[in-house]
Design a protein around this motif. Structure first.
Motif, PDB file in Angstrom:
ATOM      1  N   ASP A 120       0.805  -1.224   0.000  1.00  0.00           N
ATOM      2  CA  ASP A 120       0.000   0.000   0.000  1.00  0.00           C
ATOM      3  C   ASP A 120       0.840   1.276   0.000  1.00  0.00           C
ATOM      4  O   ASP A 120       0.299   2.380  -0.132  1.00  0.00           O
ATOM      5  N   LEU A 121       2.151   1.146   0.185  1.00  0.00           N
ATOM      6  CA  LEU A 121       2.981   2.345   0.317  1.00  0.00           C
ATOM      7  C   LEU A 121       2.955   3.220  -0.927  1.00  0.00           C
ATOM      8  O   LEU A 121       2.912   4.451  -0.835  1.00  0.00           O
ATOM      9  N   ALA A 122       2.991   2.609  -2.098  1.00  0.00           N
ATOM     10  CA  ALA A 122       2.977   3.400  -3.327  1.00  0.00           C
ATOM     11  C   ALA A 122       1.700   4.225  -3.419  1.00  0.00           C
ATOM     12  O   ALA A 122       1.730   5.399  -3.821  1.00  0.00           O
ATOM     13  N   GLY A 123       0.589   3.658  -3.023  1.00  0.00           N
ATOM     14  CA  GLY A 123      -0.670   4.391  -3.049  1.00  0.00           C
ATOM     15  C   GLY A 123      -0.663   5.573  -2.102  1.00  0.00           C
ATOM     16  O   GLY A 123      -1.234   6.631  -2.394  1.00  0.00           O
ATOM     17  N   ILE A 124      -0.011   5.416  -0.957  1.00  0.00           N
ATOM     18  CA  ILE A 124       0.096   6.512   0.013  1.00  0.00           C
ATOM     19  C   ILE A 124       0.952   7.641  -0.567  1.00  0.00           C
ATOM     20  O   ILE A 124       0.608   8.816  -0.445  1.00  0.00           O
ATOM     21  N   PHE A 125       2.056   7.300  -1.205  1.00  0.00           N
ATOM     22  CA  PHE A 125       2.921   8.311  -1.801  1.00  0.00           C
ATOM     23  C   PHE A 125       2.219   9.039  -2.949  1.00  0.00           C
ATOM     24  O   PHE A 125       2.434  10.237  -3.154  1.00  0.00           O
ATOM     25  N   PHE A 157       9.549  -1.580  -2.926  1.00  0.00           N
ATOM     26  CA  PHE A 157       8.101  -1.493  -2.804  1.00  0.00           C
ATOM     27  C   PHE A 157       7.451  -1.349  -4.178  1.00  0.00           C
ATOM     28  O   PHE A 157       7.762  -0.403  -4.917  1.00  0.00           O
ATOM     29  N   PRO A 158       6.535  -2.257  -4.535  1.00  0.00           N
ATOM     30  CA  PRO A 158       5.923  -2.263  -5.876  1.00  0.00           C
ATOM     31  C   PRO A 158       5.251  -0.934  -6.202  1.00  0.00           C
ATOM     32  O   PRO A 158       4.505  -0.377  -5.394  1.00  0.00           O
ATOM     33  N   GLY A 159       5.515  -0.447  -7.411  1.00  0.00           N
ATOM     34  CA  GLY A 159       4.865   0.764  -7.886  1.00  0.00           C
ATOM     35  C   GLY A 159       5.415   2.054  -7.320  1.00  0.00           C
ATOM     36  O   GLY A 159       4.914   3.148  -7.640  1.00  0.00           O
ATOM     37  N   ILE A 164       6.463   8.028  -6.525  1.00  0.00           N
ATOM     38  CA  ILE A 164       7.355   9.113  -6.120  1.00  0.00           C
ATOM     39  C   ILE A 164       7.300  10.256  -7.128  1.00  0.00           C
ATOM     40  O   ILE A 164       7.261  11.436  -6.754  1.00  0.00           O
ATOM     41  N   GLU A 165       7.277   9.917  -8.409  1.00  0.00           N
ATOM     42  CA  GLU A 165       7.196  10.964  -9.426  1.00  0.00           C
ATOM     43  C   GLU A 165       5.867  11.714  -9.341  1.00  0.00           C
ATOM     44  O   GLU A 165       5.812  12.930  -9.565  1.00  0.00           O
ATOM     45  N   THR A 166       4.807  11.020  -9.002  1.00  0.00           N
ATOM     46  CA  THR A 166       3.513  11.686  -8.792  1.00  0.00           C
ATOM     47  C   THR A 166       3.596  12.637  -7.609  1.00  0.00           C
ATOM     48  O   THR A 166       3.116  13.780  -7.674  1.00  0.00           O
ATOM     49  N   ALA A 167       4.221  12.185  -6.538  1.00  0.00           N
ATOM     50  CA  ALA A 167       4.357  13.025  -5.343  1.00  0.00           C
ATOM     51  C   ALA A 167       5.202  14.265  -5.630  1.00  0.00           C
ATOM     52  O   ALA A 167       4.957  15.335  -5.060  1.00  0.00           O
ATOM     53  N   GLY A 191       3.281  14.272  11.626  1.00  0.00           N
ATOM     54  CA  GLY A 191       2.718  13.249  10.755  1.00  0.00           C
ATOM     55  C   GLY A 191       3.617  12.839   9.612  1.00  0.00           C
ATOM     56  O   GLY A 191       3.152  12.243   8.633  1.00  0.00           O
ATOM     57  N   SER A 192       4.904  13.117   9.711  1.00  0.00           N
ATOM     58  CA  SER A 192       5.850  12.844   8.628  1.00  0.00           C
ATOM     59  C   SER A 192       5.897  11.368   8.252  1.00  0.00           C
ATOM     60  O   SER A 192       5.525  10.490   9.041  1.00  0.00           O
ATOM     61  N   LEU A 193       6.382  11.103   7.036  1.00  0.00           N
ATOM     62  CA  LEU A 193       6.584   9.729   6.563  1.00  0.00           C
ATOM     63  C   LEU A 193       7.841   9.722   5.700  1.00  0.00           C
ATOM     64  O   LEU A 193       7.894  10.389   4.666  1.00  0.00           O
ATOM     65  N   VAL A 194       8.853   8.982   6.142  1.00  0.00           N
ATOM     66  CA  VAL A 194      10.124   8.934   5.411  1.00  0.00           C
ATOM     67  C   VAL A 194      10.664   7.510   5.377  1.00  0.00           C
ATOM     68  O   VAL A 194      10.337   6.681   6.223  1.00  0.00           O
ATOM     69  N   GLY A 195      11.524   7.265   4.404  1.00  0.00           N
ATOM     70  CA  GLY A 195      12.325   6.058   4.399  1.00  0.00           C
ATOM     71  C   GLY A 195      13.670   6.362   5.023  1.00  0.00           C
ATOM     72  O   GLY A 195      14.297   7.381   4.702  1.00  0.00           O
ATOM     73  N   THR A 196      14.127   5.512   5.931  1.00  0.00           N
ATOM     74  CA  THR A 196      15.428   5.687   6.574  1.00  0.00           C
ATOM     75  C   THR A 196      15.897   4.308   7.041  1.00  0.00           C
ATOM     76  O   THR A 196      15.390   3.291   6.564  1.00  0.00           O
ATOM     77  N   THR A 197      16.843   4.251   7.955  1.00  0.00           N
ATOM     78  CA  THR A 197      17.325   2.964   8.432  1.00  0.00           C
ATOM     79  C   THR A 197      17.283   2.894   9.951  1.00  0.00           C
ATOM     80  O   THR A 197      17.353   3.920  10.633  1.00  0.00           O
TER      81      THR A 197
END
Length: 272
Positions: A120-125, A157-159, A164-167, A191-197
């Motif tokens: 679902d991550l791609a849909g959220i982005f 993550f699929p899609g 990301i380009e849409t965002a 409410g941030s959302l990021v990819g990190t480690t």
């Protein structure tokens, strides 16, 4: 990374090295790389220094490509990029000698985030106004197109590549230039959302909450067992004629003391 920033970082570092004198340089290991690895290198480097008497100088603000270039040009002893060597870099006399890995996670400033499905991550982005389960707006933070994490998100993550380009077309979605900028902006954005480690969150003591994916928490035990399957790799690169001090560090991550130090930073040696 901008060339001017790279040159400034190198100039500052070598100004300090020259002030220390030639005898100090012989017992110093110069290392730098992707921002994700900086905190890990500082912690593991301190343990290595205590065990060997070798001073570890971690040069910040280089990034993956900057660090590989600095190694090729003789400014560093070891580079830790978040990508494998390119053919021209290998042809220039560089070689990969080890791979480390840490859990790649989705993190947020939200104090009680709901878990998400990786599918679902791609849909959220891509969504114009995504929200958390409690109705709080999800505020996505992107990375530059050229950054390794942008490619990694698309790989894991699929899609996600198209999402990301849409965002990027939404003016309110910010882009963080570096790994450190990314988590700092996430810290102060509600409410941030990021990819990190996990390694960066742990070693930089970030006040971020990790989002469970597909019902699995990215604990070190889950990551090591394979239950949590999303990883970021860190590549240890040296020159073909690397100094003995660099070779000592290269073998350190596989030693009992090195493995312990790595685990304390949420990092593991690569799979055989």
């Amino acid at each position: 990374m901008r060339i001017s920033n790279f040159r400034s970082a190198i100039a500052v570092f070598f100004g300090c090295a020259l002030a220390a004198g030639p005898s100090a340089a012989q017992d110093t290991l110069r290392i730098g790389g992707t921002g994700t690895a900086i905190g890990m290198l500082q912690q593991v480097g301190a343990v290595f220094s205590a065990a060997t008497g070798v001073t570890v100088e971690v040069v910040p603000n280089l990034g993956s490509t900057g660090a590989v270039g600095a190694l090729r040009d003789g400014w560093l002893d070891i580079a830790i990029p978040a990508r494998p060597l390119k053919p021209d870099e290998a042809a220039a006399g560089l070689r990969q000698v080890e791979v480390l890995r840490t859990a790649y996670v989705i993190a947020t400033s939200h104090s009680n985030p709901n878990g998400l499905k990786s599918a679902d991550l791609a849909g959220i982005f891509a969504a114009e106004k995504p929200t958390w389960a409690d109705g709080t707006p999800i505020r996505i933070i992107l990375r530059p197109r050229s950054d390794t994490d942008t490619a990694l998100l698309a790989e894991l993550f699929p899609g996600m590549g198209a999402a990301i380009e849409t965002a990027r077309r939404r003016a309110e979605v910010p882009t963080a230039a570096t790994d450190q900028d990314n988590v700092a902006l996430a810290d102060r954005t509600e409410g941030s959302l990021v990819g990190t480690t996990m390694s960066q969150i742990k070693t930089e003591h970030r006040n971020l909450h990790v989002v469970p994916l597909d019902g699995v928490e990215p604990t070190l035990a889950n990551f090591e067992s394979g239950a949590y399957r999303f990883a970021k790799k860190l590549y240890i690169i040296v020159s073909r004629n690397s100094a003995p001090v660099a070779q000592r560090f290269v073998h350190f991550p596989r030693s009992p003391q090195g493995v312990k130090a790595l685990r304390e930073t949420e990092t593991l040696p690569g799979l055989e």
